[in-house]
Design a protein around this motif. Structure first.
Motif, PDB file in Angstrom:
ATOM      1  N   PHE A 250       0.816  -1.213   0.000  1.00 46.22           N
ATOM      2  CA  PHE A 250       0.000   0.000   0.000  1.00 46.22           C
ATOM      3  C   PHE A 250       0.853   1.269   0.000  1.00 46.22           C
ATOM      4  CE2 PHE A 250      -3.777  -2.487   1.417  1.00 46.22           C
ATOM      5  CZ  PHE A 250      -4.668  -1.979   0.479  1.00 46.22           C
ATOM      6  N   ASN A 251       2.100   1.175   0.409  1.00 39.85           N
ATOM      7  CA  ASN A 251       2.950   2.364   0.423  1.00 39.85           C
ATOM      8  C   ASN A 251       3.484   2.689  -0.968  1.00 39.85           C
ATOM      9  OD1 ASN A 251       2.658   2.821   3.208  1.00 39.85           O
ATOM     10  ND2 ASN A 251       4.216   1.308   3.676  1.00 39.85           N
ATOM     11  N   THR A 252       3.921   1.644  -1.723  1.00 38.83           N
ATOM     12  CA  THR A 252       4.366   1.878  -3.104  1.00 38.83           C
ATOM     13  C   THR A 252       3.196   1.871  -4.078  1.00 38.83           C
ATOM     14  OG1 THR A 252       4.735  -0.491  -3.479  1.00 38.83           O
ATOM     15  CG2 THR A 252       6.590   0.807  -2.613  1.00 38.83           C
ATOM     16  N   LYS A 253       2.033   1.429  -3.609  1.00 34.60           N
ATOM     17  CA  LYS A 253       0.808   1.379  -4.410  1.00 34.60           C
ATOM     18  C   LYS A 253       0.965   0.431  -5.609  1.00 34.60           C
ATOM     19  CE  LYS A 253      -0.206   6.157  -3.102  1.00 34.60           C
ATOM     20  NZ  LYS A 253      -0.465   7.533  -3.567  1.00 34.60           N
ATOM     21  N   ILE A 254       1.620  -0.710  -5.359  1.00 35.56           N
ATOM     22  CA  ILE A 254       1.850  -1.696  -6.413  1.00 35.56           C
ATOM     23  C   ILE A 254       1.229  -3.041  -6.004  1.00 35.56           C
ATOM     24  CG2 ILE A 254       3.583  -3.084  -7.610  1.00 35.56           C
ATOM     25  CD1 ILE A 254       3.435  -0.295  -8.683  1.00 35.56           C
ATOM     26  N   LEU A 255       0.472  -3.626  -6.923  1.00 35.11           N
ATOM     27  CA  LEU A 255      -0.071  -4.985  -6.783  1.00 35.11           C
ATOM     28  C   LEU A 255       0.638  -5.847  -7.826  1.00 35.11           C
ATOM     29  CD1 LEU A 255      -2.198  -7.016  -5.679  1.00 35.11           C
ATOM     30  CD2 LEU A 255      -3.749  -6.145  -7.454  1.00 35.11           C
ATOM     31  N   ARG A 256       1.395  -6.862  -7.379  1.00 34.33           N
ATOM     32  CA  ARG A 256       2.209  -7.661  -8.300  1.00 34.33           C
ATOM     33  C   ARG A 256       1.772  -9.127  -8.273  1.00 34.33           C
ATOM     34  NH1 ARG A 256       6.596  -5.992  -6.741  1.00 34.33           N
ATOM     35  NH2 ARG A 256       7.068  -4.579  -8.460  1.00 34.33           N
ATOM     36  N   PHE A 257       1.516  -9.677  -9.477  1.00 39.18           N
ATOM     37  CA  PHE A 257       1.156 -11.080  -9.637  1.00 39.18           C
ATOM     38  C   PHE A 257       2.330 -11.847 -10.262  1.00 39.18           C
ATOM     39  CE2 PHE A 257      -2.801  -8.687  -9.959  1.00 39.18           C
ATOM     40  CZ  PHE A 257      -3.651  -9.383  -9.114  1.00 39.18           C
ATOM     41  N   THR A 258       2.577 -13.051  -9.782  1.00 41.47           N
ATOM     42  CA  THR A 258       3.512 -13.968 -10.430  1.00 41.47           C
ATOM     43  C   THR A 258       2.729 -15.211 -10.847  1.00 41.47           C
ATOM     44  OG1 THR A 258       5.333 -13.185  -9.056  1.00 41.47           O
ATOM     45  CG2 THR A 258       5.641 -15.277 -10.205  1.00 41.47           C
ATOM     46  N   PHE A 259       2.774 -15.557 -12.162  1.00 48.88           N
ATOM     47  CA  PHE A 259       1.974 -16.651 -12.712  1.00 48.88           C
ATOM     48  C   PHE A 259       2.832 -17.890 -12.963  1.00 48.88           C
ATOM     49  CE2 PHE A 259      -0.437 -12.862 -13.631  1.00 48.88           C
ATOM     50  CZ  PHE A 259      -1.750 -13.252 -13.385  1.00 48.88           C
ATOM     51  N   ASP A 260       2.166 -19.000 -13.220  1.00 47.45           N
ATOM     52  CA  ASP A 260       2.867 -20.264 -13.479  1.00 47.45           C
ATOM     53  C   ASP A 260       3.264 -20.408 -14.940  1.00 47.45           C
ATOM     54  OD1 ASP A 260       0.354 -20.595 -14.552  1.00 47.45           O
ATOM     55  OD2 ASP A 260      -0.054 -22.522 -13.572  1.00 47.45           O
ATOM     56  N   GLU A 261       2.903 -19.447 -15.770  1.00 40.37           N
ATOM     57  CA  GLU A 261       3.266 -19.460 -17.176  1.00 40.37           C
ATOM     58  C   GLU A 261       3.247 -18.026 -17.691  1.00 40.37           C
ATOM     59  OE1 GLU A 261       0.336 -20.818 -20.052  1.00 40.37           O
ATOM     60  OE2 GLU A 261      -1.108 -21.113 -18.401  1.00 40.37           O
ATOM     61  N   PRO A 262       3.904 -17.755 -18.807  1.00 42.34           N
ATOM     62  CA  PRO A 262       3.900 -16.394 -19.339  1.00 42.34           C
ATOM     63  C   PRO A 262       2.483 -15.955 -19.717  1.00 42.34           C
ATOM     64  CG  PRO A 262       5.668 -17.671 -20.326  1.00 42.34           C
ATOM     65  CD  PRO A 262       4.804 -18.644 -19.584  1.00 42.34           C
ATOM     66  N   VAL A 263       2.211 -14.680 -19.510  1.00 45.34           N
ATOM     67  CA  VAL A 263       0.906 -14.110 -19.870  1.00 45.34           C
ATOM     68  C   VAL A 263       1.132 -12.939 -20.822  1.00 45.34           C
ATOM     69  CG1 VAL A 263      -0.225 -14.834 -17.736  1.00 45.34           C
ATOM     70  CG2 VAL A 263       0.908 -12.618 -17.830  1.00 45.34           C
ATOM     71  N   ARG A 264       0.070 -12.673 -21.587  1.00 49.15           N
ATOM     72  CA  ARG A 264       0.142 -11.623 -22.592  1.00 49.15           C
ATOM     73  C   ARG A 264      -0.265 -10.292 -21.940  1.00 49.15           C
ATOM     74  NH1 ARG A 264       0.515 -12.125 -27.862  1.00 49.15           N
ATOM     75  NH2 ARG A 264      -0.111 -14.312 -27.807  1.00 49.15           N
ATOM     76  N   ILE A 265       0.667  -9.355 -21.863  1.00 51.43           N
ATOM     77  CA  ILE A 265       0.437  -8.111 -21.142  1.00 51.43           C
ATOM     78  C   ILE A 265      -0.650  -7.259 -21.783  1.00 51.43           C
ATOM     79  CG2 ILE A 265       1.477  -5.885 -20.519  1.00 51.43           C
ATOM     80  CD1 ILE A 265       2.174  -8.192 -18.672  1.00 51.43           C
ATOM     81  N   ASN A 266      -0.618  -7.113 -23.100  1.00 50.47           N
ATOM     82  CA  ASN A 266      -1.592  -6.217 -23.737  1.00 50.47           C
ATOM     83  C   ASN A 266      -3.016  -6.761 -23.720  1.00 50.47           C
ATOM     84  OD1 ASN A 266      -1.483  -8.187 -25.697  1.00 50.47           O
ATOM     85  ND2 ASN A 266      -0.493  -6.889 -27.253  1.00 50.47           N
ATOM     86  N   ALA A 267      -3.186  -7.995 -23.252  1.00 49.26           N
ATOM     87  CA  ALA A 267      -4.533  -8.556 -23.121  1.00 49.26           C
ATOM     88  C   ALA A 267      -5.080  -8.412 -21.708  1.00 49.26           C
ATOM     89  CB  ALA A 267      -4.524 -10.029 -23.533  1.00 49.26           C
ATOM     90  N   THR A 268      -4.290  -7.834 -20.816  1.00 45.34           N
ATOM     91  CA  THR A 268      -4.708  -7.704 -19.412  1.00 45.34           C
ATOM     92  C   THR A 268      -5.838  -6.690 -19.278  1.00 45.34           C
ATOM     93  OG1 THR A 268      -2.448  -8.199 -18.715  1.00 45.34           O
ATOM     94  CG2 THR A 268      -3.917  -7.221 -17.069  1.00 45.34           C
ATOM     95  N   LYS A 269      -6.870  -7.067 -18.570  1.00 43.90           N
ATOM     96  CA  LYS A 269      -8.033  -6.203 -18.334  1.00 43.90           C
ATOM     97  C   LYS A 269      -8.053  -5.832 -16.843  1.00 43.90           C
ATOM     98  CE  LYS A 269     -10.678  -8.494 -22.000  1.00 43.90           C
ATOM     99  NZ  LYS A 269      -9.579  -9.427 -22.374  1.00 43.90           N
ATOM    100  N   VAL A 270      -7.453  -4.692 -16.534  1.00 43.20           N
ATOM    101  CA  VAL A 270      -7.310  -4.266 -15.135  1.00 43.20           C
ATOM    102  C   VAL A 270      -8.656  -4.120 -14.420  1.00 43.20           C
ATOM    103  CG1 VAL A 270      -6.433  -2.432 -13.619  1.00 43.20           C
ATOM    104  CG2 VAL A 270      -5.093  -3.176 -15.603  1.00 43.20           C
ATOM    105  N   PRO A 271      -9.713  -3.597 -15.067  1.00 46.33           N
ATOM    106  CA  PRO A 271     -10.990  -3.446 -14.351  1.00 46.33           C
ATOM    107  C   PRO A 271     -11.610  -4.750 -13.854  1.00 46.33           C
ATOM    108  CG  PRO A 271     -10.957  -2.044 -16.296  1.00 46.33           C
ATOM    109  CD  PRO A 271      -9.774  -2.954 -16.398  1.00 46.33           C
ATOM    110  N   LEU A 272     -11.116  -5.896 -14.378  1.00 47.63           N
ATOM    111  CA  LEU A 272     -11.664  -7.182 -13.936  1.00 47.63           C
ATOM    112  C   LEU A 272     -10.932  -7.739 -12.712  1.00 47.63           C
ATOM    113  CD1 LEU A 272     -12.337  -8.984 -17.342  1.00 47.63           C
ATOM    114  CD2 LEU A 272     -13.902  -7.612 -15.949  1.00 47.63           C
ATOM    115  N   ILE A 273      -9.901  -7.039 -12.269  1.00 46.66           N
ATOM    116  CA  ILE A 273      -9.175  -7.449 -11.064  1.00 46.66           C
ATOM    117  C   ILE A 273      -9.896  -6.851  -9.861  1.00 46.66           C
ATOM    118  CG2 ILE A 273      -6.991  -7.356  -9.818  1.00 46.66           C
ATOM    119  CD1 ILE A 273      -5.607  -7.038 -12.546  1.00 46.66           C
ATOM    120  N   CYS A 274     -10.277  -7.703  -8.922  1.00 48.20           N
ATOM    121  CA  CYS A 274     -11.107  -7.246  -7.809  1.00 48.20           C
ATOM    122  C   CYS A 274     -10.516  -7.652  -6.459  1.00 48.20           C
ATOM    123  CB  CYS A 274     -12.528  -7.808  -7.922  1.00 48.20           C
ATOM    124  SG  CYS A 274     -13.377  -7.365  -9.466  1.00 48.20           S
TER     125      CYS A 274
END
Length: 445
Positions: free
Chosen positions: A61-85
């Motif tokens: 909350f201090n750096t205001k960063i939410l970081r995910f690490t996945f089990d496989e590579p993901v496509r960044i430009n397909a990420t839909k931030v509003p669907l993260i809840c």
């Protein structure tokens, strides 16, 4: 991105440094290499249809960063931030999705996706005290928000955070608004604050950015958040005592340019119960200023017939020098025949601004009251009428004309009259005595 997507784009080679693979048969015979230049197409291909899964979530909350690490590579430009809840538990009792101003902080495809949390989204999260205040009530869902390289989207799984860094930065005052008509001071913070923790004695109004002509607030009639108990804006209904002190100053809060707010450390706490810190610069100018447009009213008065003083009490601070005593009428109303005395210019006003206006009755006005006998001797036969415009407040609003108002206290004349001179007329056979006040003729023996 173009390798291994289907059977026609998938080949294999077996070589090491262009020579041999270290694979042998049971008799230690080396496998014949398949060079990359002669790569062999796969004979059977099973397409990847498994969704990407989260391995780790880091929230700071201090750096205001939410970081995910996945089990496989993901496509960044397909990420839909509003669907993260964010949700508080598996039942999704409290839920906030990043639909306002959060955005991707990662630019390349890979195992890690970082989200920069926006101010509006953070404030929505922080405004709910049951959500994301600890690891125990911080869970994330991202159904449909992330795709792997083959377009498989994340499923509706609830993930707990792996590491949680709480908010340790206190709220800061970023804006203020003052409305002297509604008598409300609005304080706007950079994050939601807990209205119940507000300490008005840690707030000062100042006449300029340097903090001059200041007044420390002492009390409030009510404090509430504009959108609930946890809000970025506090609405403070100022007390009458503070309002009168503010209005008594001719250099403070007379317009937007003379209205600044200082919120000292500890003026309020945020949802995480962290104390507020100082703004830079310290004095915050108001972005909106509402002048006082309410006309003052007479709410009470006292009359001292011994010292010939009248004290009129109003709903707010009055500008004493605006008083027109000739618009003041003292009457006995229903207790007599409606007799009254309109004050003359012989009466004067004590030049002191405040909610009370002091009038020194002139000798002629005092004698006029005493001559009537049944006027201004008790509260029941002493009423005051102020015509409109008899006096104005500090914002030049003239008073409202009032119906006859009974005195709260009448102090009777206890001073003995003093004979000042005597005139004897031997021809007429009369003696004329002159006193310093009205006397009762029938009392002469």
């Amino acid at each position: 991105d173009s390798i291994g997507r289907n059977g026609s784009s998938t080949f294999f080679a077996m070589s090491k440094h262009g020579e041999y693979m270290l694979v042998t048969d049971t008799f230690d015979n080396l496998v014949i290499p398949i060079l990359r230049t002669n790569a062999m197409p796969v004979s059977h291909y099973i397409e990847d249809n498994m969704p990407p899964n989260v391995q780790m979530i880091n929230l700071d909350f201090n750096t205001k960063i939410l970081r995910f690490t996945f089990d496989e590579p993901v496509r960044i430009n397909a990420t839909k931030v509003p669907l993260i809840c964010f949700i508080s538990n598996n039942s999704q009792a409290e839920k906030v999705c990043l639909a306002s101003d959060s955005h991707l902080a990662t630019t390349e495809n890979g195992l890690v996706v970082s989200i920069a949390l926006g101010t509006a989204d953070l404030n929505s999260i922080k405004s709910i005290p049951e959500l994301a205040t600890s690891e125990e009530n911080t869970f994330i869902t991202l159904a449909g928000a992330v795709e792997d390289m083959l377009g498989n989207t994340a499923t509706n799984i609830t993930y707990p955070v792996t590491t949680y860094v709480p908010d340790t930065v206190g709220p800061v005052l970023v804006d203020a608004r003052l409305n002297l008509t509604t008598e409300v001071l609005y304080l706007v913070w950079n994050e939601p604050v807990n209205a119940s923790t507000f300490n008005i004695t840690r707030v000062t109004l100042a006449g300029n950015i340097l903090g001059a002509d200041s007044y420390d607030l002492t009390a409030s009639d009510a404090v509430e958040g504009s959108t609930g108990a946890y809000s970025t804006t506090l609405e403070i209904r100022l007390s009458t005592a503070d309002l009168n002190q503010i209005k008594a100053s001719r250099d403070l809060a007379i317009n937007a340019n003379s209205t600044f707010v200082i919120a000292y450390m500890g003026a309020v706490r945020d949802v995480a119960y962290v104390e507020s810190t100082l703004a830079v610069p310290l004095s915050v100018p108001v972005s909106e200023y509402g002048a006082d447009t309410v006309r003052p009213q007479l709410v009470g008065f006292t009359l001292d017939m011994d010292n010939l003083t009248l004290t009129a009490v109003f709903t707010e601070t009055m500008a004493a020098e605006t008083t027109n005593v000739t618009r003041m009428v003292i009457s006995c109303e229903w207790s007599c025949n409606g007799e009254s005395v309109r004050l003359s210019h012989n009466s004067t006003v004590v030049a002191r601004d405040g909610a009370e206006v002091w009038v020194q009755l002139g000798k002629s006005d005092g004698n006029a009251l005493k001559e009537l006998g049944n006027l201004a001797t008790t509260e029941n036969n002493t009423f005051l009428v102020l015509e409109a415009g008899a006096v104005s407040d500090m914002a030049e609003n003239g008073n409202v004309a009032n119906a006859p108002l009974m005195a709260t206290v009448v102090r009777q004349d206890r001073t003995r009259p003093l004979a000042q001179s005597a005139r004897v007329d031997m021809n007429a056979g009369t003696i004329t005595l002159l006193f310093d006040e009205t006397v009762q003729g029938s009392s002469v023996v």
